[in-house]
Scaffold this motif. Structure first.
Motif, PDB file in Angstrom:
ATOM      1  N   GLY A 189      22.574  27.372  43.867  1.00  0.00           N
ATOM      2  CA  GLY A 189      23.107  28.380  42.953  1.00  0.00           C
ATOM      3  C   GLY A 189      24.576  28.709  43.160  1.00  0.00           C
ATOM      4  O   GLY A 189      25.113  29.604  42.509  1.00  0.00           O
ATOM      5  N   ALA A 190      25.240  27.966  44.065  1.00  0.00           N
ATOM      6  CA  ALA A 190      26.647  28.275  44.347  1.00  0.00           C
ATOM      7  C   ALA A 190      27.528  27.988  43.127  1.00  0.00           C
ATOM      8  O   ALA A 190      28.415  28.785  42.794  1.00  0.00           O
ATOM      9  N   GLY A 191      27.259  26.863  42.462  1.00  0.00           N
ATOM     10  CA  GLY A 191      28.069  26.478  41.291  1.00  0.00           C
ATOM     11  C   GLY A 191      27.983  27.533  40.209  1.00  0.00           C
ATOM     12  O   GLY A 191      29.001  27.978  39.658  1.00  0.00           O
ATOM     13  N   MET A 192      26.754  27.940  39.919  1.00  0.00           N
ATOM     14  CA  MET A 192      26.546  28.962  38.878  1.00  0.00           C
ATOM     15  C   MET A 192      27.238  30.261  39.282  1.00  0.00           C
ATOM     16  O   MET A 192      27.929  30.893  38.472  1.00  0.00           O
ATOM     17  N   SER A 193      27.082  30.652  40.549  1.00  0.00           N
ATOM     18  CA  SER A 193      27.644  31.929  40.989  1.00  0.00           C
ATOM     19  C   SER A 193      29.166  31.923  40.888  1.00  0.00           C
ATOM     20  O   SER A 193      29.757  32.883  40.367  1.00  0.00           O
ATOM     21  N   ILE A 194      29.779  30.839  41.372  1.00  0.00           N
ATOM     22  CA  ILE A 194      31.249  30.777  41.327  1.00  0.00           C
ATOM     23  C   ILE A 194      31.729  30.804  39.879  1.00  0.00           C
ATOM     24  O   ILE A 194      32.625  31.573  39.516  1.00  0.00           O
ATOM     25  N   THR A 195      31.084  29.979  39.030  1.00  0.00           N
ATOM     26  CA  THR A 195      31.498  29.930  37.616  1.00  0.00           C
ATOM     27  C   THR A 195      31.358  31.308  36.980  1.00  0.00           C
ATOM     28  O   THR A 195      32.280  31.804  36.313  1.00  0.00           O
ATOM     29  N   ALA A 196      30.188  31.909  37.184  1.00  0.00           N
ATOM     30  CA  ALA A 196      29.921  33.174  36.500  1.00  0.00           C
ATOM     31  C   ALA A 196      30.851  34.285  36.985  1.00  0.00           C
ATOM     32  O   ALA A 196      31.375  35.058  36.168  1.00  0.00           O
ATOM     33  N   VAL A 197      31.072  34.355  38.309  1.00  0.00           N
ATOM     34  CA  VAL A 197      31.964  35.398  38.827  1.00  0.00           C
ATOM     35  C   VAL A 197      33.376  35.189  38.262  1.00  0.00           C
ATOM     36  O   VAL A 197      34.057  36.150  37.875  1.00  0.00           O
ATOM     37  N   MET A 198      33.792  33.914  38.178  1.00  0.00           N
ATOM     38  CA  MET A 198      35.126  33.630  37.614  1.00  0.00           C
ATOM     39  C   MET A 198      35.218  34.092  36.163  1.00  0.00           C
ATOM     40  O   MET A 198      36.216  34.674  35.745  1.00  0.00           O
ATOM     41  N   VAL A 199      34.147  33.814  35.397  1.00  0.00           N
ATOM     42  CA  VAL A 199      34.178  34.202  33.972  1.00  0.00           C
ATOM     43  C   VAL A 199      34.187  35.731  33.831  1.00  0.00           C
ATOM     44  O   VAL A 199      34.938  36.277  33.015  1.00  0.00           O
ATOM     45  N   VAL A 200      33.366  36.409  34.650  1.00  0.00           N
ATOM     46  CA  VAL A 200      33.346  37.884  34.584  1.00  0.00           C
ATOM     47  C   VAL A 200      34.744  38.416  34.904  1.00  0.00           C
ATOM     48  O   VAL A 200      35.279  39.280  34.189  1.00  0.00           O
ATOM     49  N   PHE A 201      35.349  37.868  35.967  1.00  0.00           N
ATOM     50  CA  PHE A 201      36.694  38.314  36.333  1.00  0.00           C
ATOM     51  C   PHE A 201      37.701  37.992  35.234  1.00  0.00           C
ATOM     52  O   PHE A 201      38.549  38.812  34.906  1.00  0.00           O
TER      53      PHE A 201
END
Lengths: 300, 388
Positions: A189-201
């Motif tokens: 789930g690291a890929g999803m987490s990094i992508t999603a946190v980046m998009v939220v930011f």
């Protein structure tokens, strides 16, 4: 000016209404050309089929519409009028058999698809106007029991569908595809987490930047306004001084006294009170019946 | 003749007994009824989120009165066409949450955020809790779509959790919704220890600049720009963000007062009743009491703790780059999880413990409302990636 505004509003409504009506309601959703062992008609035949999708929130009647495989003759197959089975419910489907056996019933067309050849279906409305078309590439037409259609119902993207879905959602074909993709490529789930946190930011940083500068602009604007106001006040008081000889301090003192007098002559609230007249048509207090006594009677 | 009559009578009574709840009562039902009573106790006696816990708690009681399912009485929430089932469609199809968001938008004042827009980043940082829980859920063996639905509990936003779980993992929705609302009610218990643990006394005493006055134009522009910026990036968040900003423009435009009042008054109250009742009633012991539900509760607590910690730590990190006088008190970092306005109140309470004159509520409202936007954006991302 008012007339122009009204014309503008009416035009806007007209355009929006036109836009709504022009939206595709009925669409060709999925086609199978090489049906070997897939969906079977009520005569027991595995024939090519065409799925039509009602991409709207209300029912639609296909009676009087046309299906065709010929771009020069869009009115090749008239879908029977008056058959209540041609009504498609909202977000529902209807399957036609492209088997060339029109005498089998409403849902059998008078043209037939041949496996291994590119096939195109045209859907035309009762006036013969082309509403939708879909071309099955030769490659998809060659493979047995494989359909070609929209990857999501009513969507714009079409592809070969390994698992055909006549009369049901095309999405179910891809159901679980995302899960499988993430399980294979991103098991932790690291890929999803990094992508999603980046998009939220990203989304919130944009909001931050826009409002940072909007705020600065507004602060500057209000400073300018207050400056201009104070200049005007200064000019006015200067003019007043020169004309009548009353200084700013005197004006301020008068204003304070007036304010205090107003405060003394009024109770504590400074809001505007609106008292509405309450018109009661009937009340027992003004009823004559309640005001009258019964005439005393002598009982013998 | 008489024997026949008594047999008939006995059969009748026996049949009647088969219709009563006693004939179908299990330990699971008992456990869930006790859970419902605890919810009611917390809501009524302790006043923890009573607007949510009272209807949910009562819903749990309604949903766990056992009955003869085989007879098709059409009274259960999972029976197609029953009254409760129809009311439950708002949860199942995910249309209650956007209506709740409309009301939230109509009652939220974004001034704190507009006056100090850098606080929006705290709201973004706190969403890390969602993805922390997502990773742990994957490690525990949940499917990616289920992990995404569980992770959103860390957004501390009940409607968002219901919306996302109804789309990604409908079978887990009851447990996710109950966990989300339970932890939102338990914010006063969960957050302060984390906040104290991650801050020192000097940081807790930081005084922030008072927020500047925000003009009406800025307030009107906020929902418009907010909608365009967030939904152009994450269109899958449209149902939630669209309704949130619509509610807010109804409030701020000043010309739709009646609509705004309806949205933040009767409409949100009606939907809250229906949502609370049906979410509570969806916890039928036979469907709800599973190992997965227990794991979801544990993951929910973890996601709340990660979210709180992320918010506080982000403020501390952010302060490194800020000039003296512009620094942010890290005690408002916890309010980046949405849970409006409870988490902001926690910032205020904890702040006052260390300085009786340091009022953090207004400052904490900034990240708090940013958290609402952030969790809706995060839900949109998860929906976009994992929905098929």
């Amino acid at each position: 000016m008012k007339i122009w505004k009204r014309i503008l509003i009416v035009t806007m409504f007209a355009f929006s209404a036109f836009g709504a009506s022009a939206q595709a309601k009925l669409q060709i959703n999925e086609i199978m050309v090489n049906n070997k062992t897939n969906y079977v008609d009520r005569y027991g035949n595995h024939s090519p089929w065409i799925e039509i999708y009602n991409n709207s929130g209300s029912s639609a009647n296909l009676g009087g519409w046309y299906l065709s495989d010929d771009p020069n003759n869009l009115k090749k197959y008239l879908i029977t009028k008056g058959d209540r089975n041609t009504i498609i419910g909202p977000r529902q489907f209807l399957v036609f058999w492209a088997d060339g056996n029109a005498f089998y019933g409403t849902f059998h067309t008078n043209f037939r698809f041949e496996p291994g050849r590119e096939a195109t279906v045209y859907l035309a409305d009762p006036s013969g106007k082309l509403i939708d078309s879909m071309t099955v590439p030769e490659m998809a037409s060659m493979q047995p029991n494989v359909s070609y259609g929209r990857t999501s119902d009513g969507g714009s993207k079409s592809a070969v569908l390994e698992k055909p879905t006549p009369n049901i959602n095309n999405e179910s074909v891809n159901q679980g595809a995302a899960n499988e993709r993430f399980k294979t490529n991103d098991p932790w789930g690291a890929g999803m987490s990094i992508t999603a946190v980046m998009v939220v930011f990203l989304a919130l940083i944009l909001l931050y930047l826009v409002f940072k500068y909007t705020g600065k602009f507004h602060v500057r604007l209000s400073h300018n306004k207050s400056k201009a106001k104070s200049k005007n006040t200064a000019a006015t008081s200067a003019a007043a001084n020169s004309d009548e000889g009353i200084s700013g301090e005197v004006v301020a003192a008068i204003a304070t006294v007036i304010y205090q007098m107003q405060s003394n002559s009024h109770d504590i609230e400074n809001a505007i009170l609106t008292i509405e007249r309450q018109a009661a048509n009937y009340s027992p207090w003004n009823s004559k019946i309640y005001g009258m006594r019964q005439t005393p009677q002598l009982k013998k | 003749m008489e024997t026949g009559f008594f047999t008939f009578l006995a059969d009748n009574l026996k049949e009647f007994f088969s219709y009563t709840s006693f004939a179908h009562f299990t330990v699971g039902h008992g456990v869930m009824i006790i859970a419902g009573l605890i919810f009611l106790y917390l809501g009524i006696a302790k006043k923890f989120e009573p607007m949510l816990l009272v209807p949910i708690g009562f819903g749990i009681l309604i949903g766990n009165i056992p009955f003869n399912e085989a007879k098709g009485l059409m009274i259960g929430i999972y029976e197609d066409g029953s009254v409760l089932n129809i009311l439950y469609s708002g949860v199942r199809q995910g249309w209650y949450p956007p209506l709740i968001f409309l009301g939230i938008g109509a009652m939220t004042d974004f001034s704190a955020l507009i006056s100090n827009p850098k606080l929006v980043l705290v709201g973004a940082a706190a969403q890390t809790g969602i993805f922390g829980a997502y990773i742990i859920a994957l490690l525990l063996g949940f499917e990616p779509n289920q992990a995404g639905a569980i992770g959103i509990i860390g957004g501390a936003d009940g409607p968002t959790a219901i919306f996302l779980s109804s789309k990604l993992a409908p079978d887990l929705m009851g447990a996710i919704a109950i966990a989300a609302y339970s932890y939102m009610a338990l914010v006063p218990v969960l957050q302060p220890p984390v906040m104290r643990l991650l801050t020192n006394k000097k940081e807790r005493l930081i005084r922030m600049k008072p927020p500047r006055a925000v003009s009406e134009t800025e307030k009107i522009l906020f929902p418009i720009i907010g909608l365009l910026l967030t939904t152009l990036i994450v269109p899958s968040g449209l149902p939630l963000l669209g309704m949130l900003f619509l509610g807010n423009i109804l409030k701020e435009s000043g010309v739709t007062r009646r609509l705004a009042e309806t949205a933040r008054g009767p409409l949100i109250d009606t939907i809250t009743i229906l949502l609370g009742l049906t979410v509570g009633a969806s916890t039928q012991a036979t469907q709800f009491l599973t190992w997965n539900s227990i794991l979801i509760f544990a993951l929910g607590a973890i996601s709340f703790i990660i979210a709180t910690a992320s918010g506080v730590l982000f403020v501390k990190f952010f302060n490194i780059f800020l000039k003296e006088g512009n620094k942010i008190n890290p005690l408002i970092g916890n309010s980046g999880v949405s849970a409006v306005p409870d988490s902001a109140r926690i910032s205020q309470h904890v702040g006052l413990e260390y300085d009786k004159t340091n009022y953090l509520l207004m400052h904490a409202m900034g990240p708090n409302v940013a958290g609402v936007i952030g969790s809706a954006v995060a839900a949109g991302i998860l929906l976009g990636f994992l929905s098929n």
